[in-house]
Design an enzyme around this catalytic site. Structure first.
Site, short mmCIF file in Angstrom:
data_model
loop_
_atom_site.label_atom_id
_atom_site.label_comp_id
_atom_site.label_asym_id
_atom_site.label_seq_id
_atom_site.Cartn_x
_atom_site.Cartn_y
_atom_site.Cartn_z
N GLU A 1 0.86 -1.20 0.00
CA GLU A 1 0.00 0.00 0.00
C GLU A 1 0.89 1.24 0.00
O GLU A 1 1.81 1.35 0.81
CB GLU A 1 -0.92 -0.01 1.23
CG GLU A 1 -1.82 1.22 1.29
CD GLU A 1 -3.12 1.00 2.06
OE1 GLU A 1 -3.47 -0.17 2.34
OE2 GLU A 1 -3.78 2.00 2.39
N ASN B 1 -3.45 -1.69 7.68
CA ASN B 1 -4.79 -2.08 7.25
C ASN B 1 -4.76 -3.60 7.10
O ASN B 1 -4.40 -4.14 6.06
CB ASN B 1 -5.14 -1.44 5.90
CG ASN B 1 -5.30 0.07 6.02
OD1 ASN B 1 -5.71 0.58 7.06
ND2 ASN B 1 -4.96 0.79 4.96
N LYS C 1 -3.71 -0.28 14.10
CA LYS C 1 -4.56 0.82 13.62
C LYS C 1 -5.98 0.40 13.94
O LYS C 1 -6.47 -0.58 13.37
CB LYS C 1 -4.36 0.99 12.10
CG LYS C 1 -5.33 1.97 11.44
CD LYS C 1 -4.99 2.13 9.95
CE LYS C 1 -6.00 3.02 9.23
NZ LYS C 1 -5.66 3.22 7.81
N GLU D 1 -10.52 5.11 9.67
CA GLU D 1 -10.82 4.87 8.26
C GLU D 1 -11.62 3.59 8.08
O GLU D 1 -11.25 2.70 7.31
CB GLU D 1 -9.52 4.86 7.43
CG GLU D 1 -8.77 6.18 7.57
CD GLU D 1 -7.63 6.38 6.60
OE1 GLU D 1 -6.96 5.39 6.27
OE2 GLU D 1 -7.41 7.53 6.17
N ASP E 1 -2.33 14.36 7.56
CA ASP E 1 -1.88 13.09 6.97
C ASP E 1 -0.72 13.30 6.00
O ASP E 1 -0.92 13.21 4.79
CB ASP E 1 -3.06 12.42 6.25
CG ASP E 1 -2.74 11.01 5.81
OD1 ASP E 1 -1.69 10.48 6.22
OD2 ASP E 1 -3.53 10.44 5.04
N GLU F 1 5.54 9.37 14.08
CA GLU F 1 5.40 8.62 12.83
C GLU F 1 5.67 9.54 11.63
O GLU F 1 5.02 10.57 11.47
CB GLU F 1 3.98 8.02 12.73
CG GLU F 1 3.80 7.17 11.48
CD GLU F 1 2.43 6.49 11.39
OE1 GLU F 1 1.81 6.22 12.43
OE2 GLU F 1 1.99 6.26 10.26
N GLU G 1 3.97 9.19 -0.60
CA GLU G 1 2.56 9.17 -1.01
C GLU G 1 2.09 10.53 -1.53
O GLU G 1 1.48 10.61 -2.59
CB GLU G 1 1.71 8.73 0.19
CG GLU G 1 0.22 8.81 -0.08
CD GLU G 1 -0.63 8.33 1.08
OE1 GLU G 1 -0.08 7.94 2.12
OE2 GLU G 1 -1.87 8.37 0.94
N GLU H 1 7.11 21.71 -2.72
CA GLU H 1 6.09 22.50 -2.04
C GLU H 1 5.65 23.68 -2.91
O GLU H 1 4.47 23.99 -3.02
CB GLU H 1 6.66 23.01 -0.71
CG GLU H 1 5.68 23.86 0.07
CD GLU H 1 6.25 24.33 1.39
OE1 GLU H 1 7.50 24.43 1.52
OE2 GLU H 1 5.47 24.60 2.31
N TRP I 1 -13.84 13.14 3.65
CA TRP I 1 -12.62 12.87 4.40
C TRP I 1 -12.13 14.03 5.27
O TRP I 1 -11.09 13.92 5.93
CB TRP I 1 -11.48 12.45 3.45
CG TRP I 1 -11.77 11.17 2.72
CD1 TRP I 1 -12.23 11.05 1.45
CD2 TRP I 1 -11.63 9.84 3.23
NE1 TRP I 1 -12.39 9.72 1.14
CE2 TRP I 1 -12.02 8.95 2.22
CE3 TRP I 1 -11.21 9.31 4.46
CZ2 TRP I 1 -12.02 7.58 2.37
CZ3 TRP I 1 -11.20 7.93 4.62
CH2 TRP I 1 -11.60 7.09 3.59
#
Ligand code: GCV
Length: 545
Positions: free
Chosen positions: A32, A75, A155, A159, A238, A260, A266, A377, A407
């Site tokens: 993932e 997940n 987790k 979600e 996130d 974390e 991503e 950025e 979301w």
């Protein structure tokens, strides 16, 4: 490196005890948010032990000071629930042995609903004695096959995944049942704080996803068992290209926390774009929350017992897809070991170790790395606004892609202005989660760090920044400038022709060329979007498509 060895013994003490990579690998071999090939741990539903790859990886981790990995995706799907059964545990034991040889401990991601999915129970209620017993037996069995197991990563209640709230219990009650099961074996529960309501309505401007982790976990301080560590994402949303540090970091006196981070890119170009993330991580580690808990001068780095990074590797020959993305893996390990190391120092160390001691080569690569995050950025999301990515894949521009979704990921751009009002006086009140002086600093647009201005405030396009530019002109300028830096990166790399081996030269060149095109796309889509919304032309008259 061409450096002299120290005359006497060199003794170093790592700053953080737990230096861990979280792999989001699935048993079918997919990863993932993975951009570097398939899993090196799983293939076709099985734990894969073939070849030298695993030992090479363990050695690589040890060489940068990483001492733990979570093997599978947080997940946890039905296949992965079976990792805690006799079907997979023997191989996991062998895999753990290989890792242990290099001082790396194995953790497993487990599903909160394991008692139902694998245990056949009717409930996963953490206060149900049968559930407690199931976890305890499951832990005993796991340790009988994998004696060096580090523990479980969880987790829960996030979600749409099951969690303690489904049974009217809180996260402390949820985590503690697993902690009790692992305690006899010295195992840890690493419990993630990435928990929020993902059924929002964009018209409701009072609900703010950024507030969730703090609201959910702070009141539970003192209620977690000693072998629970809370894993807190660096920012409150996130892993966007720019976020403020999570207000939960350094705020709990009786609960161990680990930070974390996300190595896998991503939201930062998916290892097609060059984006050296160490400078971004440094900002969080060096943040001084100035809380009553931590004291005046303490940095986030001094408040956490460990750091977890979502891994950026796969089974591709160079591990990370983009050759230069290895700098993020190396940099993560170096920072976890020495949180005071500078981003530029780590970059040049990595460049030297990887490409040899030719000064020009290391100097150019170091400049490229250091320019890459600011450039990304600049041509993507302006002034901390975030979330202008394509839904699902999270690659490429889609300014309104998440704007009307459930979301909680909005920027609220309209004809008059853009940004999220998180102030205490008339916004969502998120700023109140920080102690002074941050609360007041973030609360007032005049004192808010400008790179976070639109994260904290909804402002008109004509609002004048400290540079004297309006927000809209800043958006246009930064997108043109950022896309131009992407071109410079390619030019800089090309200047190394003949100094870098042919294969790596060509591979990096190909990615940088794609980055140039994609940066232009970002520039044009975002600029056109804001031009159309605001109706205000670029004062320099450049073409906006
Ligand atoms: C593992 C984001 C990612 C998900 C990820 C999640 C998490 O939402 O898009 O892929 O799931 O974060 O960190 O749990």
């Amino acid at each position: 490196m061409g450096l002299d060895l120290p005359a006497g013994p060199l003794v170093e003490q790592p700053d953080l005890d737990l230096r861990m990579l979280d792999h989001w690998d699935n048993l079918d071999g997919t990863v993932e948010r993975g951009y570097a090939g398939n899993s090196v741990f799983f293939s076709q539903g099985e734990v894969y032990l073939g070849g030298r790859r695993l030992a090479d990886y363990a050695r690589l981790l040890a060489s940068v000071g990483i001492n733990a990995i979570a093997l599978n995706n947080v997940n946890v799907n039905v296949d992965a629930m079976a990792l805690l059964t006799e079907r997979h545990l023997p191989r996991l034991g062998e895999l753990a042995n290989i890792l242990n040889t290099f001082g790396v401990r194995l953790f497993l991601s487990v599903g909160f609903a394991g008692p139902i999915a694998s245990g056949g129970l009717a409930s996963a209620d953490p206060l149900d004695p049968e559930v407690r017993e199931w976890w305890s037996q499951t832990a005993r069995k796991a340790y009988s096959f994998v004696p060096g197991l580090g523990g479980f990563l969880v987790k829960a209640g996030s979600e749409s995944l099951p969690g303690p709230r489904d049974y009217g219990r809180d996260h402390a009650e949820g985590a503690n049942v697993l902690a009790a099961a692992l305690a006899p074996f010295g195992g840890l529960v690493v419990w993630r704080c990435f928990v929020y309501d993902c059924q929002q309505d964009w018209r409701d401007r009072s609900t703010d996803r950024a507030k969730a982790a703090y609201e959910e976990f702070l009141p539970l301080d003192g209620r977690f068992a000693d072998n629970v560590v809370l894993q807190v994402k660096a920012g409150p949303m996130d892993f966007q290209v720019r976020e403020p540090p999570s207000p939960l970091l350094g705020r709990m006196s009786h609960t161990a926390q680990m930070l974390e981070l996300q190595l896998t890119q991503e939201y930062t170009g998916q290892q097609v774009h060059l984006c050296y993330l160490v400078p971004a991580w440094k900002e969080v580690l060096d943040f001084r929350p100035r809380t009553s808990v931590l004291g005046e001068g303490a940095r986030v780095a001094q408040s956490v017992t460990g750091v977890a990074g979502v891994a950026n590797i796969g089974d591709g020959p160079n591990w990370t897809g983009h050759d230069l993305a290895q700098a993020n893996l190396y940099g993560f390990g170096r920072l976890a070991w020495d949180t005071t190391a500078s981003a530029a120092h780590v970059a040049s160390e990595w460049a030297g170790l990887t490409f040899g001691a030719d000064h020009t080569t290391t100097e150019v690569i170091c400049r490229m790395l250091m320019a890459s995050w600011p450039a990304y950025e600049a041509y993507t999301a302006p002034l901390g606004v975030g979330w202008m990515v394509t839904p699902g894949t999270h690659y490429g521009p889609s300014p309104d892609g998440y704007e009307y979704s459930r979301w909680g990921t909005y920027h609220f751009a309209d004809f008059a202005g853009v940004g999220v009002d998180r102030s205490t006086s008339h916004g969502t009140g998120f700023t109140a989660q920080y102690d002074e002086p941050w609360r007041s600093a973030f609360d007032d647009p005049a004192t808010c760090p400008e790179e976070l201005l639109l994260f904290f405030h909804h402002l008109p396009y004509g609002y004048v920044l400290r540079s004297g530019k309006t927000i809209i002109q800043h958006i246009y300028d930064s997108h043109f400038e950022g896309a131009a830096v992407a071109e410079d990166l390619l030019t800089m790399w090309r200047s190394l022709a003949g100094r870098v081996d042919v294969a790596r030269f060509a591979a990096v060149e190909e990615r940088l060329a794609r980055q140039v095109l994609h940066a232009r796309e970002w520039r044009d889509v975002i600029n056109a979007y804001f031009y159309r919304k605001s109706g205000i032309p670029d004062e320099k008259g450049r073409p906006i498509f």
